[in-house]
Design a protein around this motif. Structure first.
Motif, mmCIF file in Angstrom:
data_model
loop_
_atom_site.group_PDB
_atom_site.id
_atom_site.type_symbol
_atom_site.label_atom_id
_atom_site.label_comp_id
_atom_site.label_asym_id
_atom_site.label_seq_id
_atom_site.Cartn_x
_atom_site.Cartn_y
_atom_site.Cartn_z
ATOM 1 N N GLU A 86 -4.652 -15.432 -2.475
ATOM 2 C CA GLU A 86 -4.137 -15.089 -3.797
ATOM 3 C C GLU A 86 -5.019 -14.030 -4.459
ATOM 4 O O GLU A 86 -4.522 -13.044 -5.032
ATOM 5 C CB GLU A 86 -4.082 -16.337 -4.671
ATOM 6 N N LEU A 87 -6.339 -14.200 -4.380
ATOM 7 C CA LEU A 87 -7.261 -13.234 -4.972
ATOM 8 C C LEU A 87 -7.130 -11.871 -4.308
ATOM 9 O O LEU A 87 -7.153 -10.831 -4.974
ATOM 10 C CB LEU A 87 -8.694 -13.749 -4.858
ATOM 11 N N TYR A 88 -6.951 -11.879 -2.978
ATOM 12 C CA TYR A 88 -6.813 -10.615 -2.249
ATOM 13 C C TYR A 88 -5.566 -9.861 -2.730
ATOM 14 O O TYR A 88 -5.604 -8.653 -2.967
ATOM 15 C CB TYR A 88 -6.724 -10.880 -0.746
ATOM 16 N N GLY A 89 -4.449 -10.591 -2.870
ATOM 17 C CA GLY A 89 -3.214 -9.962 -3.320
ATOM 18 C C GLY A 89 -3.330 -9.390 -4.721
ATOM 19 O O GLY A 89 -2.876 -8.280 -5.010
ATOM 20 N N LEU A 90 -3.960 -10.139 -5.618
ATOM 21 C CA LEU A 90 -4.132 -9.671 -6.989
ATOM 22 C C LEU A 90 -5.088 -8.482 -7.061
ATOM 23 O O LEU A 90 -4.897 -7.553 -7.847
ATOM 24 C CB LEU A 90 -4.622 -10.814 -7.883
ATOM 25 N N ALA A 129 0.828 -1.209 0.000
ATOM 26 C CA ALA A 129 0.000 0.000 0.000
ATOM 27 C C ALA A 129 0.861 1.258 0.000
ATOM 28 O O ALA A 129 0.563 2.241 -0.691
ATOM 29 C CB ALA A 129 -0.936 -0.013 1.205
ATOM 30 N N LYS A 130 1.941 1.241 0.762
ATOM 31 C CA LYS A 130 2.833 2.411 0.810
ATOM 32 C C LYS A 130 3.606 2.580 -0.493
ATOM 33 O O LYS A 130 3.869 3.703 -0.931
ATOM 34 C CB LYS A 130 3.788 2.288 2.000
ATOM 35 N N LEU A 131 3.968 1.464 -1.121
ATOM 36 C CA LEU A 131 4.627 1.557 -2.419
ATOM 37 C C LEU A 131 3.720 2.233 -3.443
ATOM 38 O O LEU A 131 4.153 3.084 -4.222
ATOM 39 C CB LEU A 131 5.005 0.156 -2.924
ATOM 40 N N GLY A 153 -3.536 -5.211 -6.500
ATOM 41 C CA GLY A 153 -2.782 -4.655 -7.616
ATOM 42 C C GLY A 153 -1.461 -5.334 -7.890
ATOM 43 O O GLY A 153 -0.697 -4.886 -8.756
ATOM 44 N N ALA A 154 -1.173 -6.426 -7.154
ATOM 45 C CA ALA A 154 0.048 -7.174 -7.442
ATOM 46 C C ALA A 154 -0.043 -7.799 -8.828
ATOM 47 O O ALA A 154 -1.123 -8.152 -9.297
ATOM 48 C CB ALA A 154 0.253 -8.269 -6.399
#
Length: 368
Positions: free
Chosen positions: A94-98, A69-71, A101-102
């Motif tokens: 995995e879905l949460y990370g994607l 988030a900070k990045l 915006g990963a």
């Protein structure tokens, strides 16, 4: 960019994970490591910025999601692609990370061929995005440059045409510059008036000022014996002199017909040339229009033109002082001029006097 120049930042609180990933990637890429989120943010925000970040999720203190988030919140690091690398192998994680915006999500234990393939793909995609961004930036700069050049050519062409009339009528001096300044300033000031705010957009005012120098272009068609006459016109001469308004708009219309598409400033130039001698009460020429039937562009030009004529020297008169000119403009409110335009002009009278002084004609030469 060659592969050896690519920099990858690995973020993981476990030294053994940093070692494994570093040994896997170092033969191909430049590798930097961070054992905490705080250290990762410092490295990522320092030039040269990494081309890709492998980010562990479960870390003490600031976890991977918080680091991510900070990045994204930092303009310098917002575009760096991030691959989450974590022991959480659920579909929900995995879905949460994607969704955050990963660009990718890898579960531990890492399979070296899969990691190398994913890293290579994301670096190639970043290269493509960067190239497109640079191309777009270059194209935008080129478009802006060409537009500026076109506008300059347009300005020079307008001034050249306007000076044709000035050459025929040399006493106008800096009249073109002054009236253009008055028109532009009046347009800006009138934007706040409820009667005019819809029409006087920023673009309209810009085009209005660009068109203003062509208001007397029709004078090129008036015979010298009349145009340069030092005294009053005879009734017949006055009728000929009045034709300059229509001659000007006709000339601009012919130029307009030669263009493949509508040129907006020519439409305004035509309005101004044709109607800037109309009067609010209908007693003007060439069409005897009154009130709002007179185009707004011409109503603004009318006041600017008369103000400048009154303060300027002519062969048949000396320039009038500003206080006397102000009184004449006031008397013309609702007769010669749109009353609301006069009110705005008089409220900011000093501004227009300042424009007049800035482009003041040089002193007349004394002849023996």
């Amino acid at each position: 960019m060659a592969a050896v120049e690519q920099t990858i930042l690995i973020v993981d609180d476990a030294p053994e994970n940093l070692t494994v990933l570093s040994e896997l990637l170092q033969p191909i890429y430049r590798v930097r490591v961070a054992k905490s989120g705080e250290k990762a943010l410092h490295i990522a925000g320092t030039e040269p910025y990494p081309n890709l970040i492998l980010l562990d999720v479960m870390m003490p203190g600031m976890d991977g999601y918080q680091v991510f988030a900070k990045l994204r919140a930092n303009p310098d690091t917002a575009d760096i692609p991030v691959i989450f690398v974590t022991a959480m192998d659920s579909s929900e994680a995995e879905l949460y990370g994607l969704d955050m915006g990963a660009v990718d999500y890898l579960s531990k234990p890492i399979k070296p061929p899969i990691l190398l393939a994913r890293v290579r793909i994301q670096l190639e995609l970043k290269q493509a995005r960067d190239w497109l961004r640079d191309q777009n930036t270059y194209l935008e700069a080129e478009i802006a440059k060409r537009m500026a050049e076109n506008e300059l050519i347009q300005e020079v062409s307008i001034r050249a045409l306007a000076h044709l009339a000035e050459i025929r009528d040399p006493e106008t001096g800096n009249h073109i510059l002054r009236t253009q300044g008055y028109v532009h300033q009046l347009g800006l000031l009138l934007r706040a008036h409820p009667r005019f705010t819809t029409t006087l957009s920023e673009r309209y005012v810009k085009l209005l000022a660009r068109s203003a120098p062509l208001h007397d272009i029709g004078k090129v068609g008036i015979p010298d014996a009349i145009l340069r006459k030092p005294g009053a016109f005879s009734p017949e001469e006055w009728e000929i002199m009045k034709t300059h308004a229509k001659m000007g708009s006709d000339a601009i219309e012919k130029a307009e017909q030669d263009t493949e598409q509508t040129v907006e400033f020519l439409r305004l130039a035509k309005e101004i040339a044709h109607h800037h001698h109309e009067k609010w009460n209908g007693s003007g020429y060439p069409d005897g229009l009154s009130g709002d039937a007179i185009p707004l562009s011409a109503r603004i030009m009318a006041l600017a033109d008369v103000f400048d004529a009154l303060i300027s020297r002519r062969v048949y008169k000396e320039p009038m002082p500003y206080d006397k000119v102000r009184a004449i403009i006031t008397d013309g409110r609702g007769q010669h001029f749109d009353p609301d335009i006069v009110d705005t002009f008089l409220t900011h009278f000093e501004i227009f006097c300042g424009i007049a002084e800035r482009y003041k004609d040089p002193p007349a030469e004394v002849t023996e």
